[in-house]
Design an enzyme around this catalytic site. Structure first.
Site, short mmCIF file in Angstrom:
data_model
loop_
_atom_site.label_atom_id
_atom_site.label_comp_id
_atom_site.label_asym_id
_atom_site.label_seq_id
_atom_site.Cartn_x
_atom_site.Cartn_y
_atom_site.Cartn_z
CB CYS A 26 -9.82 3.83 -8.59
SG CYS A 26 -10.60 4.07 -10.20
CG HIS B 24 -14.27 5.43 -8.20
ND1 HIS B 24 -12.92 5.70 -8.18
CD2 HIS B 24 -14.63 5.13 -6.92
CE1 HIS B 24 -12.48 5.57 -6.93
NE2 HIS B 24 -13.50 5.23 -6.16
#
Length: 1121
Positions: free
Chosen positions: A210, A452
């Site tokens: 990510c 994330h």
């Protein structure tokens, strides 16, 4: 109608004892409907009066009311709508009235509270609140277990009357319809289309990529950068080996695809394995490494200098004297800026902090060349900022108190626009404003050990902000860009004054980590309109072709059930076939035969298919017949019957199902019927006359027999074709036909064998007829020249086969083995090759054949088996066992038809190697440094002290060292913190494999240690105790010695310069404190600590070896392609 239970965004029902009236709408809503931070489109309260509760229907709906442009109603189940006992609970919902009449794709975001209250005393009520995105599939929302009936009918503690009194009650719903400027508020993202909603698509996450996806989207939206990447010449490159081409392909797919784009090709071009895709790296480090790689690829192209032009600014570090005219300065480039967050209120303060001036005075005066010690000012000033300014916010810092890296979640504000002119040197060009507009925010959600990343980007000045979260792209509000990523404390959207119970404030763990600003004056250059011709033609052409191929394959997969594959054996393929039957289909250890194949529609008629076959092989249709092959009971595959020509409706699928025992593919034999007018071409036995007709056919009552020739001189077995024979003809009548076909002298003696099945090859009796020998259509007769006994003996003495029975036995047991070098890439010296061997052969026979191929002594070859799944090394083969090939290759549970065995060319005999142990020892000397590696081949019965003696002859101990000349051999413990010392009496053959051995010279200090001294373990680590590096060692701790003096002896022990040693920090790692380090000061006395067996001293310093033992998640990023 769909009814849904209470969801996580709804609160539980609660009996209220505070005197707030349901009819005081504003106060009630403020108390029971927390502010969710969204703009309210309309607020409305609707009240529904009910009486005769116990006689109510099982399901009721209230009159409709309007709020926020939508029609609503209350949906009530007075006696419950769950699996609970009947008459036990009340279920109540807010229902979107008549959703079928609403426009397609409608939705409404509503926050609501449902209340049942006493009509005579509106301060007695039960309430539950929730919020929901109402859509066609979820058009009612509320509470299946709103309340137990008995609680509503009975007086509760603190109340003077029941909620439902005299079977009367009021049901009210408080509704706030909220604005949804992005269109995705509380969206469940089922069937969400990023391209349709935003014009952009996302990137797939490979596991932990990510961080990479966020940066790639930011770079993609920087259109000048995208154009520059497109200008790198890549026509002749392969995407998995060229970073530039792989990135071009990702960018092109982002432009043209309507589905999320994969990045596997790109990471393969980096040289990354699948493991790398599951390791989260630092965005800043990845950005720098990627840009360095692309910059080198752009050299010598039209894109050269693009990265510098976009991202590189200049700063000046200076020291300027206060009282004399002297300045020392250095100008350097920067690609990004790292700005402090801790203690800084906003971005402006971070810039002020970056250029803050430090005064050098008092004891800290500056030594100015030619002027002596002077008061001075030291600082940094900017000469220029780049058009695209990348700012790294220092969210991860070292915390001295915790003595660990931590994430800084403090509030730090950043604006949509910032003027940086005041941070520029007075000599800077200010002809154009230095105003920067926010273009992108890279957000990190989580803590130090994981989390994330996603990106918020505004692709154009006039476009809206978008959130790029891996494979999904959604619009976002200004609040989501700024306020939600400043960090700091959040009260879950509920203003403190309105909170019923004060909730403990929580830090936001999602906050901005990297900011991208674009200089407003240059935004048209940085974000120019993207034109069709900006995409390289070769890239478009290649990807369009690939897309068509993928589409064709997809269609083929979807239509696969409509087709079957027909494989056709011809006389040509039979002549090259060396094996059982007419071709190989399902043999475990042998690849299938390569046969002409046809993809045929199942419903295609046989006549159409036959026409195709005839055209493919260039025969007249009248001259061919197709025979169906079947699996006989004895496991052979033979022609059984020819397909009838006189059934016009016969389909290929019916043939497969009815004639071929429903195999997955249709197996056929192409029978070419010779023209009888050319009698010499006719292969038949004992036919008295040839009847000539328009369509040649084999003689009536004949059988089709296939011939194979076993050649003893060439040791081969090949198909010769077929003959037709009368059933009552004798086998011996075949011999003249064979002599003629082989062009042998008439009368050449021939032996005939029947190939019945693998393991059953029988010598035939020539005087019997075909009928007596039970020969039928499709049977195989193998022949050889009858050779004298002496020739048979000569062949067999050479290990060769003298008859088909022996050769068929070899075929039944043959395996193809691929040999590959264990450590070297394939080249002339270490080729990859395959050999055909029999499972009955032994290790020695295999070694001899491989040695013959490699021209290497077989006794100096070592073999290793492999795992069938991935080809990785499995176990070294021992020559002394002399296993059979069958034992070597089994058991294999994979469906592989080939086995891979790895070979090593050795300098020593494998006999010697199998009785000896090969060991490598890393020598760390007296100063705990990896100085050299030494290899030994010693008898397995050798002791470790003998290994040390051999080592002592290969190393030189420097004169005047503090060493004793004695050697200690040791392993490093699994955690990297201590030595596992050998006593010297262990046999090296008993040391488990694999092993990494070290040896060092024992210092005199340790050998001469007094009884009162302690010998402790010392190890190296970097920041985190788990990130060990280097080699642990032993050290003597003396009583009453200040640590300042201990450090001097430590420095001498490891031989480190003053400059480097000054950067070391020293920590005591105790097993009892869960390995949290406690750092030691100069005045401490290390000896006074009561050392438990596992307590160790840690040296905290940067790892310069690149051999970190643990903490693989922290591996440096490397891009190779």
């Amino acid at each position: 109608m769909e009814t849904l239970d209470e969801k996580s965004n709804g609160g539980p029902s609660m009996e209220i004892d505070e005197a707030v009236s349901v009819r005081d709408h504003e106060a009630f809503a403020a108390k029971h409907m927390p502010d969710l931070g969204h703009e309210v489109k309309e607020f409305k309260v609707f009240t529904w009066k009910l009486s005769g509760w116990k006689k109510l229907d099982k399901k009721l709906t209230s009159p409709e009311f309007e709020c926020g442009g939508h029609r609503w109603r209350i949906l009530l189940f007075p006696f419950g709508n769950s699996n609970a006992p009947p008459n036990d609970t009340v279920s109540v919902y807010l229902d979107y009235a008549d959703p079928k009449r609403a426009p397609e794709g409608w939705h409404a975001c509503a926050q609501f509270a449902l209340v049942i209250s006493n009509p005579l005393d509106p301060t007695i009520y039960t309430v539950s609140h929730a919020h929901h995105r109402f859509i066609a599939e979820e058009c009612d929302w509320g509470f299946t277990r709103f309340s137990e009936l008995r609680k509503l009918f009975n007086v509760q503690d603190g109340h003077s009357r029941a909620t439902i009194e005299d079977e009367q009650a009021e049901i009210a719903v408080f509704v706030r319809v909220l604005e949804d400027p992005t269109g995705v508020l509380w969206h469940n993202f089922v069937n969400y289309d990023s391209k349709k909603e935003t014009g952009y698509v996302g990137l797939k996450n490979q596991g932990a990529t990510c961080y990479m996806n966020s940066l790639l989207q930011s770079l993609y939206c920087t259109r000048y950068f995208r154009k520059a990447v497109y200008e790198i010449p890549t026509e002749d490159e392969r995407p998995t080996e060229s970073v530039a081409l792989a990135l071009q392909r990702v960018f092109y797919h982002l432009q043209t695809s309507d589905q999320p784009v994969g990045t596997t090709e790109l990471t393969k071009s980096f040289g990354w394995t699948s493991l790398d895709s599951f390791l989260q790296h630092d965005v800043q480090e990845f950005n720098r490494v990627l840009q360095d790689k692309l910059e080198s690829k752009m050299k010598g192209t039209t894109a050269e200098g693009a990265i510098g032009k976009l991202f590189v600014g200049k700063m000046k570090s200076y020291i300027k004297c206060v009282n004399v005219d002297f300045e020392s300065s250095r100008i350097e480039d920067f690609n990004d800026l790292q700005l402090n967050v801790k203690g800084m209120k906003n971005l402006y303060e971070s810039f002020k902090d970056f250029v803050a001036v430090e005064t050098l005075d008092g004891e800290n005066k500056y030594q100015a060349e030619g002027y002596g010690l002077q008061d001075a000012r030291k600082g940094i000033i900017f000469q220029s900022f780049p058009p695209v300014l990348q700012l790294q916010l220092k969210r991860f810092e070292y915390d001295v108190q915790r003595d660990a890296m931590v994430k800084i979640n403090d509030r730090h504000e950043f604006p949509f626009e910032i003027d940086l002119a005041e941070f520029l040197d007075e000599t800077a060009d200010k002809s154009k404003p230095w105003v920067y507009k926010l273009h992108g925010v890279l957000v990190h959600s989580g803590d130090l050990h994981g989390g994330h990343y996603f990106a918020l980007i505004k692709p154009d000045a006039g476009s809206r902000w978008l959130k790029f979260d891996d494979d999904r792209v959604t619009p976002v509000t200004d609040r989501e860009v700024l306020e939600e990523n400043f960090g700091g404390e959040v009260m879950n959207g509920v203003p403190p004054a309105l909170q019923r119970n004060q909730v403990r404030s929580m830090k936001r763990f999602s906050n901005a980590y990297m900011l991208v600003y674009i200089r407003e004056a240059l935004s048209e250059e940085v974000l120019p309109p993207f034109k069709e011709e900006d995409t390289p033609a070769h890239l478009k052409r290649r990807l369009d072709e690939e897309r068509l191929q993928i589409e064709a394959k997809r269609r083929e997969r979807e239509e696969q059930h409509l087709f079957l594959t027909a494989k056709v054996i011809t006389d040509e393929t039979f002549s090259h076939h060396e094996g059982f039957d007419l071709a190989t289909f399902d043999e475990k250890n042998w690849p299938p035969s390569e046969l002409p194949s046809f993809r045929v529609l199942k419903q295609e008629t046989f006549s159409t298919f036959k026409t195709r076959v005839a055209q493919h092989f260039n025969y007249p249709e009248s001259q061919i017949r197709l025979w169906v092959l079947v699996n006989r009971q004895n496991k052979t595959v033979r022609p059984d019957t020819h397909i009838p020509e006189n059934e016009p409706t016969l389909t290929v699928d019916v043939i497969r199902n009815n004639m071929a025992a429903r195999q997955t593919d249709l197996r056929l034999y192409l029978d070419v019927i010779p023209d009888p007018s050319k009698v010499c071409a006719y292969s038949f036995v004992l036919i008295r006359s040839a009847h000539v007709s328009q369509q040649p056919e084999p003689p009536q009552g004949s059988i089709m027999i296939f011939l194979k020739h076993f050649d003893t001189s060439k040791q081969t077995l090949h198909g010769l074709g077929k003959v037709y024979a009368q059933r009552n003809a004798k086998l011996s009548d075949l011999i003249p036909t064979i002599n003629e076909k082989m062009r042998w002298t008439p009368g050449t003696p021939i032996k005939l064998y029947e190939e019945i099945k693998p393991g059953m090859i029988e010598l035939m009796k020539p005087k019997l007829t075909f009928s007596q020998s039970e020969i039928q259509d499709g049977d195989i007769v193998c022949f050889q020249v009858d050779i004298p006994e002496k020739e048979i003996h000569d062949l067999e003495s050479q290990g060769l086969y003298s008859n088909p029975i022996q050769f068929y036995d070899f075929l039944q047991n043959r395996v193809m083995i691929v040999f590959r070098s264990k450590f070297e890439e394939p080249d002339q010296e270490h080729p990859e090759f395959s050999l055909v061997l029999s499972k009955k052969q032994t290790y020695d026979a295999m070694a001899a054949k491989v040695a013959d191929y490699l021209r290497h002594d077989p006794i100096k070859l070592r073999f290793t088996t492999t795992h069938a799944a991935n080809g990785s090394p499995k176990a070294i083969l021992k020559r002394s066992l002399n296993q059979s090939i069958a034992e070597i290759i089994s058991p294999t549970f994979a469906n592989s038809t080939t086995t891979v065995i790895l070979y090593e060319k050795l300098d020593v005999s494998i006999v010697e190697l199998e009785t000896k142990r090969s060991l490598k020892v890393i020598w760390t000397g007296i100063h705990n440094k990896e100085e050299s590696t030494h290899s030994f081949l010693l008898p397995k019965t050798s002791m470790v002290h003998e290994l040390a003696e051999h080592l002592s002859k290969q190393i030189t101990v420097p004169a005047g060292s503090n060493g004793s000349g004695k050697i200690r051999v040791f392993e490093v413990s699994k955690d990297g913190k201590s030595q596992k010392e050998f006593t010297g009496s262990e046999m090296i053959g008993n040391i488990p494999d694999p092993v990494e051995l070290y040896a060092e010279e024992i210092p005199w200090e340790e050998l001469d240690a007094e009884d009162a001294d302690k010998v402790i373990s010392v190890f190296h680590f970097s920041k985190e105790v788990s990130r060990t590096h280097g080699v642990p060692f032993k050290f003597v701790v003396k009583p009453a010695e200040r640590f300042a003096d201990t450090k001097k002896r430590l420095q001498a022990r490891i031989g480190v310069t003053d400059k480097d040693f000054g950067r070391y920090r020293f920590a005591l790692i105790q097993a009892a404190t869960f390995k949290q380090p406690s750092y030691i000061e100069d005045d401490d006395t290390l000896y006074d600590h009561k050392f438990a067996p596992e307590d160790v001293l840690g040296l905290d310093h940067v790892d310069k070896s690149g051999k970190t033992r643990t903490g693989t998640g922290e591996r440096a990023i490397v891009i190779r392609g």
